[in-house]
Design an enzyme around this catalytic site. Structure first.
Site, short mmCIF file in Angstrom:
data_model
loop_
_atom_site.label_atom_id
_atom_site.label_comp_id
_atom_site.label_asym_id
_atom_site.label_seq_id
_atom_site.Cartn_x
_atom_site.Cartn_y
_atom_site.Cartn_z
N CYS A 142 0.83 -1.21 0.00
CA CYS A 142 0.00 0.00 0.00
C CYS A 142 0.87 1.26 0.00
CB CYS A 142 -0.95 0.00 1.18
SG CYS A 142 -0.18 -0.39 2.76
N HIS A 147 -1.53 0.89 7.65
CA HIS A 147 -1.99 0.92 6.26
C HIS A 147 -1.70 2.30 5.69
CE1 HIS A 147 -4.32 0.07 2.72
NE2 HIS A 147 -5.17 1.05 2.97
#
Length: 1171
Positions: A220, A462
């Site tokens: 990510c 994340h």
């Protein structure tokens, strides 16, 4: 309806509803006081605007007589119909009652794209005592699929039907079967289109016109950076300008990045980054570990900048991303300044201790004053108060700011995430941080283009990003494969970090759950870690239109071709059960073949031109159709071809067995009935012509009543050409089994055009290691010759002919069996030149390294002869095999490992395998390579001498010329090395008279070698240096009078216990200030300019791990160090001028501390890399 579930990070904007702890009524608020109820229990949601609001009350009567599913009256809010859905006996929850808010379109379904974002509260209350009530609040996105939402367990039945369930109240909530239900409905505006969206069947392309990137595991962070670079349109244009038309997508990151960018433009769904990471050379470790974004960005920029050299985009990246800063040290009371300019691609800014972006920049350029004991010794001015700091000369067009969200916590002794609130503006002025001399012809006003966000903590998190693709456009959120519209508040305010906002109830902090650790905290877990600003005056040139950033014309075509190939392979996999592979060959391939058997059936055309052709054919194809297909490819008539099935024999050979004469049989049936399990192989026999009636002629006529052993058999002939040293397929013939072996000779003579009476030797190739001489007087039947057997023939040579051939080529094989043995044991050996060739051997440099086919049974002497023969052909002069010496090759370094010993005349197999092969350890040497050298004397004479390797230092220590293989008699001394070195290095006599030798050990000077030092006393593993003695060291008497002594010096990288590089001997002058010493050191070493400025000098006292480094000062602050002081303000440098002789003890040395660029990167796998 409500379904409780685990928290999903992807659904974090969807309200997860559970019964409110404070659902009972209080004496202070009455349910019929609608405004008070709304203000207390359903406060407005921060950051959201309401579109409409309605309060609707339904009088419920005869509760027990109501049907299982009951609807309240319709009412309107925000232009949409609504009603309350009621289950008096509970909805699959018998102990509870259930209430829901439902869209009121009824039997008429709402429009397909209809939705409404609603915050609502349902309140059930006693009409006779409004202080008795139960309420629940929820938020939901109502759609055609999810038209109702609410509370399956709104309240337990015992709670609302029994008395004394509410504090101080003796009456039930539902009294005499009656109660009131009030619905508070607030329709919210949805500027992004995804408020409380569950993202089921969400289409990013349809909703936003943009697509995301797929997450491979933990990529990510990569996706966030790539999207940021992609929407920096000028960067995308520069990437497209890299010429990649002829490159392989799997080996070049530039082409893979071009493909990725094009797919982001053209594809309708999320794009995979797999090809890009494969081009980086990443494996699963990098894919499933989050890496440092700043490091990745810098490495990617470096690789792309390298690829742009020599193209129209050569300066695009520096002009876009590079700024300049100045590190300075300026005297306060006198006119003196020392400064250094440096380029930067991005900036790291402190978050801890700073509240805003401007605070970070103020800290970055903060000035430190050197005063008191820390005064600066300015040249010509003595000790002075001085200001030290950093100032910016320019900022780039695109400014990447890395926020230091991860810092080392000394109390916890670990890295921690800094979640402090840190604000950054949408428009920012950088001019206050520029120097007075900076070019201000354009304003340094910057607009926020991107916010890259980290959500989570150090151990789990994340990454996603908010980007503004258009100059005056909106922000979009890029969360891996999902792209959504975003508000300015979502992009900026919600990523400042810090505490959550108050929830509006009694002023308490809202608090939030970390989606990765599942822990609750008052601190936000999501915060910006990288900001992208674009200079206002360059917005139009950076954020180009799509037409200005068009991909190269060949790129879409290549991607279409690649996709078609992938689709074709997918289709082939799905239809694989309908097809089978068939290998076909003919006499054309047989004649090309130089090896065992008929053909190399298991090879491909790419590996061997004699390999069979591979066909993917339908299993239902008939043999006649296969024959017609082959006839078309061979450009002949189908009736002139006859297919033979090829089978595996028990002796591991592969030979034609019988012709396939059933033309209507399918190839699948033919394979099942005639072939072996290893595959269907076909040899196409070609007719020798047609008879008078036009019928194809294959084998001679065979009468039906003929004897069994008179049947003609198909024999394949191979020819061994002794002079050319080749053995290849020649032809095939038919001959009755009743004929004798000698009857093969006449047709062979005819085919070869040899005169009658030529002696021919015949051998049967039974298998690769069984070549049997044939007996001329026996019949083919007795010799067990059958269809598909191979007979090899050659001219029978007289002794004179053999001698003539060996005179011409001493290593030639004279008989077919010997050549077969060579083919069985042959291997390719790569030879690399280890030392320069003698002057009389003129071989082009590109031909000095070569490869030869050798037999594993070749002896050391045979190898020497073959290599000498090859070199003689290349150099046009006879090379004596006795002058050749070989070295094994290290499998780790590809460098010479050990001299190959010729004692016992070892075989090539043992030479290549080495001594430790088979002992359980990896082979330390390469098994297909050798170094060679051509000696100026025979190997016997050479072994009576000792090779000496000398590194000649001609320019201080900066230039190192290596002269190895200086062959000195073993009884000689260092003095005998001098004439050999003089000849090899072309040194004049005056230099030779002033030469000095010294050897080193572990990166330090070990000893100065006297000229009478015996060469046998030299360590084989120590490095010997030779140099012209510096002028100030040539007269020992003068040195003694001046008090000068010789000082050993060495290099190290931070740790003086780990020296490296070329040590040297320096003249130490008593009482000399170090500023003057440094000038002489620069002259002595030949190191100058910026490279010399980076060196820190230290007096080293003690040895080994006890060695201590005392760093020396010359009154000047090293610019490299002063930059360090800005980054690490706890360090201090005293601006004094040391005297080296006073810092050293009797055994002391001088250390030069600077990075070792040539060090072994044994731990390189621990760092991020892009191939």
């Amino acid at each position: 309806m409500l379904v409780d579930g685990d928290y999903d990070e992807k659904l974090r904007d969807v309200a997860i509803i559970s019964p409110d702890d404070n659902m009972e009524g209080t004496e202070n608020i009455r349910a019929d006081d609608f405004e008070a109820m709304k203000a207390h229990h359903m406060p407005e949601l921060p950051g959201l605007e309401q579109e409409a609001e309605t309060i609707h009350t339904w009088d419920i009567e005869d509760w027990t007589k109501l049907p299982r599913r009951t609807h309240g009256p319709l009412f309107q809010c925000g232009g949409h119909p609504w009603r309350v859905l009621f289950f008096p006996s509970g909805n699959n929850a018998n102990e509870s009652v259930s209430f829901y808010l439902e869209q009121g379109f009824g039997e008429d379904k709402p429009p397909e794209d209809w939705y409404a974002c609603v915050q609502f509260m349902l309140v059930l209350w006693n009409p006779h005592d409004p202080t008795i009530y139960v309420q629940h609040v929820a938020s939901h996105r109502f759609t055609q699929e999810e038209g109702d939402w609410g509370f399956t367990r709104f309240s337990e039945k015992t709670k609302i039907f029994h008395t004394n369930q509410f504090e101080g109240k003796e009456r039930p909530l539902v009294e005499n079967g009656a109660a009131k239900m009030t619905a508070y409905v607030r329709v919210m505006k949805d500027p992004t289109g995804v408020l409380w969206h569950n993202f089921v069947n969400y289409d990013s392309k349809r909703e936003t016109g943009l697509v995301g990137l797929k997450n491979q595991g933990a990529t990510c962070y990569l996706n966030s950076l790539l999207q940021s670079l992609y929407f920096t349109t000028a960067f995308r244009k520069a990437i497209y300008q890299i010429p990649t038309e002829n490159e392989d997508d799997r080996t070049t990151s530039a082409y893979a990045l071009q493909k990725l960018f094009y797919k982001l433009q053209a594809d309708s769904s999320a794009v995979s980054t797999q090809e890009l990471t494969q081009s980086f050379g990443w494996d699963s470790r990098q894919i499933f570990e989050q890496q440092d974004v700043q490091e990745l960005s810098r490495i990617l920029m470096d690789r792309m900048e390298e690829r742009m050299k020599g193209t129209e985009a050569e300066r695009a990246l520096p002009e876009m991303f590079v700024g300049q800063m100045k590190t300075y040290l300026k005297c306060i009371n006198v006119q003196y300044e020392s400064s250094r300019l440096e380029d930067f691609w991005d900036l790291q800014l402190n978050v801890q201790g700073c509240k805003t972006l401007d605070d970070s920049f103020k800290a970055y350029i903060a000035v430190e004053t050197l005063e008191g004991d820390n005064k600066y010794a300015a040249e010509g001015f003595g000790l002075q108060d001085a200001a030290k700091g950093v100032i910016f000369e320019s900022f780039p067009q695109v400014l990447h700011l890395q926020l230091k969200r991860f810092e080392y916590d000394f109390q916890r002794d670990t890295m921690m995430k800094v979640n402090d609130r840190y604000e950054f503006p949408e428009v920012w002025d950088a001019s206050p941080y520029l120097s007075e001399t900076a070019d201000r012809s354009e304003p340094y006003i910057y607009h926020l283009h991107g916010v890259l966000v980290h959500s989570g903590d150090l151990n789990a998190g994340h990454y996603y990003s908010f980007l503004k693709p258009q100059k005056n456009g909106d922000f979009f959120k890029f969360d891996d494969d999902r792209v959504t519209r975003a508000t300015k508040r979502e992009a900026m305010d919600e990523n400042f970090g810090g505490d959550y906002a108050t929830n509006g109830v009694n002023g308490h902090t809202k608090g939030g759950q970390n989606p990765y650790t599942r822990t609750w905290s008052s601190k936000r877990s999501m915060s910006a870690y990288m900001l992208v600003y674009i200079r206002e005056s360059r917005l139009d040139s950076i954020l180009l239109g799509e037409e200005a950033a068009k991909p190269p014309s060949y790129l879409p075509t290549r991607i279409i071709e690649e996709r078609a190939l992938i689709e074709r392979r997918r289709r082939e996999r799905e239809e694989a059960h309908l097809y089978m592979r068939v290998a076909t060959a003919s006499m054309t391939e047989f004649r090309r073949h130089q090896g065992f058997d008929i053909l190399p059936w298991n090879s491909t055309r790419e590996e061997d031109p004699a390999a069979p052709a591979l066909h993917r054919l339908l299993k239902t194809m008939k043999l006649s159709e296969l024959t017609a297909k082959m006839a078309h490819e061979m450009e002949t008539d189908a009736d002139l071809l006859r297919p033979w099935v090829v089978v595996n024999r028990q002796n591991s050979t592969i030979r034609p067995e019988q012709p396939l004469v059933f033309g209507e049989m399918s190839i699948e049936d033919a394979f099942t009935k005639f072939a072996t399990k290893t595959g269907f192989r076909i040899f196409m026999e070609q007719a020798t012509g047609r008879d008078d009636e036009g019928v194809a002629k294959f084998s001679p006529p065979y009468p039906a009543n003929a004897a069994p052993n008179s049947k003609p058999v198909l024999i394949f002939l191979k020819y061994f050409d002794v002079e050319a040293q080749t053995l290849h397929g020649f032809d095939h013939i038919y001959i009755p089994q009743s004929d004798k072996v000698q009857d093969l000779i006449p047709p062979i003579l005819q085919l070869m055009g040899w005169p009658e009476g030529t002696k021919v030797a015949l051998y049967e190739e039974i298998k690769s290691d069984f070549i049997d001489p044939m007996k001329y007087k026996t019949t083919l039947a007795v010799s067990e010759i059958q269809d598909g057997d191979i007979v090899c023939f050659q001219k029978a040579l007289s002794p004179e002919e053999q001698a003539a051939i060996q005179q011409k080529s001493p290593t030639a094989y004279l008989g077919a069996p010997a050549f077969y043995d060579y083919m069985l044991n042959r291997c390719v050996v790569h030879f690399a030149l280890r030392a320069p060739l003698p002057a009389d051997i003129d071989i082009p440099p590109d031909q000095a390294n070569f490869e030869l086919w050798l037999s594993r049974k070749d002896t050391y002497e045979g190898i020497s002869m073959k290599v000498a023969e090859h070199l003689s052909k290349l150099g046009g002069i006879d090379v004596d095999p006795t002058h050749l010496r070989f070295h094994s090759v290290s499998s780790q370094t590809n460098k010479p490992r050990a001299v190959v010993k010729r004692v016992g005349n070892p075989l090539l197999a043992s030479i290549l395998q080495g001594s430790n092969y088979g002992n359980g350890y990896p082979n330390a040497q390469m098994t297909d390579s050798l170094f060679y050298e051509v000696l100026e004397m025979s190997l016997t004479d050479y072994e009576q001498r000792k090779p000496i390797k000398i590194a000649w230092l001609s320019e201080g220590i900066t230039k190192e010329d290596i002269f190895d293989q200086l062959m000195v008699p073993k009884q000689g001394t260092i003095h005998d090395v001098i004439p050999l070195l003089q000849k090899r290095a072309s040194l004049p006599d005056e230099v030779i008279e002033q030469i000095r030798f010294y050897d080193i050990h572990s990166g330090k000077v070990n000893r100065v070698l006297k000229l009478d030092h015996p060469v046998l006393g030299l360590n084989d593993y120590s490095q010997i240096y030779a140099e012209r003695i510096p002028e100030d060291q040539r007269d020992p008497v003068k040195m003694n009078e001046n008090g000068d002594v010789l000082l050993d010096c060495f290099h190290f990288d931070k740790d003086p216990g780990k020296p490296y590089g070329v040590p040297f001997i320096f003249t130490l002058r008593d009482g000399e200030i170090f500023k003057d010493t440094k000038e002489r050191l620069s002259q002595r070493t030949g190191i100058k300019g910026k490279q010399f400025e980076k060196i820190r000098f230290a007096a080293i006292n003690g040895t080994g791990f006890a060695a201590k480094a005392v760093y020396l000062e010359d009154g000047m602050v090293n610019p490299h160090v002063s930059l360090l002081l800005v980054i690490k303000p706890l360090l201090t440098i005293h601006a004094t001028d040391d005297i080296l002789s006073e810092k050293l003890d009797s055994a002391g040395m001088l250390g030069l501390d600077h990075p070792n660029k040539a060090r072994n990167l044994w731990n390189r796998h621990e760092t991020l890399n892009i191939r």
